[in-house]
Design a protein around this motif. Structure first.
Motif, PDB file in Angstrom:
ATOM      1  N   ASN A  42       0.814  -1.214   0.000  1.00 15.93           N
ATOM      2  CA  ASN A  42       0.000   0.000   0.000  1.00 15.93           C
ATOM      3  C   ASN A  42       0.849   1.266   0.000  1.00 15.93           C
ATOM      4  OD1 ASN A  42      -2.999  -0.655   0.215  1.00 15.93           O
ATOM      5  ND2 ASN A  42      -2.131  -2.050   1.721  1.00 15.93           N
ATOM      6  N   GLY A 100       1.110   3.947  -3.140  1.00 12.70           N
ATOM      7  CA  GLY A 100       0.865   5.377  -3.005  1.00 12.70           C
ATOM      8  C   GLY A 100       2.062   6.223  -3.375  1.00 12.70           C
ATOM      9  N   GLN A 131      -2.624   6.011   0.911  1.00 10.71           N
ATOM     10  CA  GLN A 131      -1.827   4.810   1.080  1.00 10.71           C
ATOM     11  C   GLN A 131      -0.922   4.861   2.311  1.00 10.71           C
ATOM     12  OE1 GLN A 131      -4.009   3.352  -0.749  1.00 10.71           O
ATOM     13  NE2 GLN A 131      -2.431   1.884  -1.296  1.00 10.71           N
ATOM     14  N   SER A 142      -3.204   3.547   4.621  1.00 10.48           N
ATOM     15  CA  SER A 142      -3.330   2.107   4.375  1.00 10.48           C
ATOM     16  C   SER A 142      -2.178   1.333   4.995  1.00 10.48           C
ATOM     17  CB  SER A 142      -3.368   1.842   2.858  1.00 10.48           C
ATOM     18  OG  SER A 142      -4.477   2.470   2.259  1.00 10.48           O
TER      19      SER A 142
END
Length: 408
Positions: free
Chosen positions: A61, A65, A359, A362
């Motif tokens: 993640n 990002g 992200q 995340s």
């Protein structure tokens, strides 16, 4: 056909692009959302703690990002078709490598590094920006909502399919089959045609070329509503990855079988179709920041209710249904605000910057969930963080507006 008539319906080019984007998102996000089902069988087979798999997903993640703004810049310059094609190849390779990952470093390389790169090229920022370019501003949020709903349909279909494969052929063979499905992204990428010049839906041709790449970055980073919007998206990332990766394990800890967690995630995917479509429709009619405030507030209330009520199959399914409506409804609204602020010339790159903060959230939602579980045997701290962050999401979007600061 009058300009008004052109404004109120989708062009053939946009419909064609929506179909391609829908299938790509369904495959890319549908398979990616099923990764949480692999946590228990892979961890058990190799004797790993939950943190090992959680960290690999968290790395995925974060890298997804971090790379997204650069992937977006490439898509803005060379076109979405080429970028998505490369992403489809990497995704297929990553899944095949993951299927033979018997060591921690190989798991990190496959599901963390390679699939992280692949997702940056085959997910929302690239696909929704392509759709946003092809759509007239009056229909942009609706078009993005339709494309977002497709990713949710993929989640609804792929989660029970993944569980069935895990039970019938095991986790390694299930990943090989998933790789074969993801390979279809490569031919589907060729449906992402650049909008033809001369149509009312062609936004790119109307953009003034005066603003350079460096200038738009400077404008964006000095525009406080843009920064607040990015911060708000961090909340979304933390919550959806924590729930997507760890709720099946949370339910197993409380005596439920894997099927219950799979049905929860499938319900999220099913009802997110409704949520993302509704968000796209409402975003064309009402204030997108106000809608986002409502979404984050409802998330917090829903999590509190889920934890306060006695845990049962029905409360799990109710939680999945309500969270599904709220799940990725933030995506078309957030991307729509970016498009309204800055136009669409650099939309993929700017959406990628906002998505990077998503992200970051995340990463922490996935990793800290596993860390909390390994240290305490429960997820209590992360549940509390999710509730607090919901109301942070409400607060920051109070300072967001979608007024245009760059001529579209």
């Amino acid at each position: 056909m009058s300009a008004h008539q052109e404004d109120t319906r989708f062009s053939k080019n946009l419909i064609y692009m929506l179909i391609g984007s829908a299938f790509i998102l369904a495959l890319s996000l549908g398979i990616r959302h099923g990764f949480g089902l692999y946590l228990v069988p892979i961890s058990h087979e190799f004797g790993w703690s939950h943190q090992v798999f959680s960290l690999a997903i968290a790395m995925q993640n974060l890298l997804w990002g971090a790379v997204q703004p650069f992937t977006g810049a490439l898509a803005d310059k060379y076109g979405s078709k080429i970028v998505v094609t490369v992403g489809g190849v990497l995704y297929t390779l990553g899944l095949l490598l993951m299927s033979v990952s018997s060591s921690v470093w190989l798991l990190d390389l496959s599901v963390g590094l390679i699939i992280g790169f692949a997702l940056s090229a085959t997910s929302f920022s690239v696909l929704l920006s392509a759709v946003g370019r092809a759509a007239h501003p009056s229909k942009r949020s609706m078009a993005m909502g339709i494309a977002s709903a497709a990713g949710s349909f993929g989640q609804f279909i792929m989660l029970p399919t993944t569980l069935l494969m895990l039970k019938s052929v095991g986790w390694s063979s299930a990943l090989v089959i998933s790789a074969m499905l993801v390979a279809f992204i490569v031919p589907l990428a060729w449906m992402l045609k650049t909008p033809k010049s001369g149509t009312a839906n062609t936004i790119v041709s109307t953009i003034k070329p005066a603003i350079s790449f460096k200038q738009i970055l400077k404008i964006a980073f000095n525009h406080r509503p843009f920064l607040w919007l990015a911060l708000g998206f961090l909340v979304c990332g933390f919550q959806v990855v924590f729930l997507g990766i760890h709720l099946p394990g949370y339910l197993i800890d409380h005596g439920f079988d894997a099927t219950t967690g799979t049905i929860f995630l499938a319900l999220v995917g099913l009802f997110n179709i409704v949520g993302t479509f509704a968000a796209g429709y409402l975003g064309d009619k009402y204030s997108k920041p106000h809608l986002l405030m409502g979404l984050y507030g409802l998330r917090g209330i829903t999590i509190i209710a889920f934890l306060a009520l006695p845990l049962s199959t029905w409360t799990v399914y109710a939680f999945g249904t309500i969270m599904g409506v709220l799940w990725l409804s933030t995506v078309p609204l957030t991307n729509g605000i970016v498009a309204n602020m800055f136009g669409v010339k650099y939309l993929t790159m700017l959406s990628g910057i906002v998505f990077f903060t998503h992200q970051i959230g995340s990463f922490f939602g996935g990793w800290l969930g596993g860390l909390n579980h390994d240290m305490t045997g429960n997820y209590n701290i992360i549940w509390a963080c999710s509730i607090v962050l919901s109301f942070v999401g409400v607060l920051v979007h109070y300072f967001v507006n979608e007024e245009s600061i760059v001529d579209d």
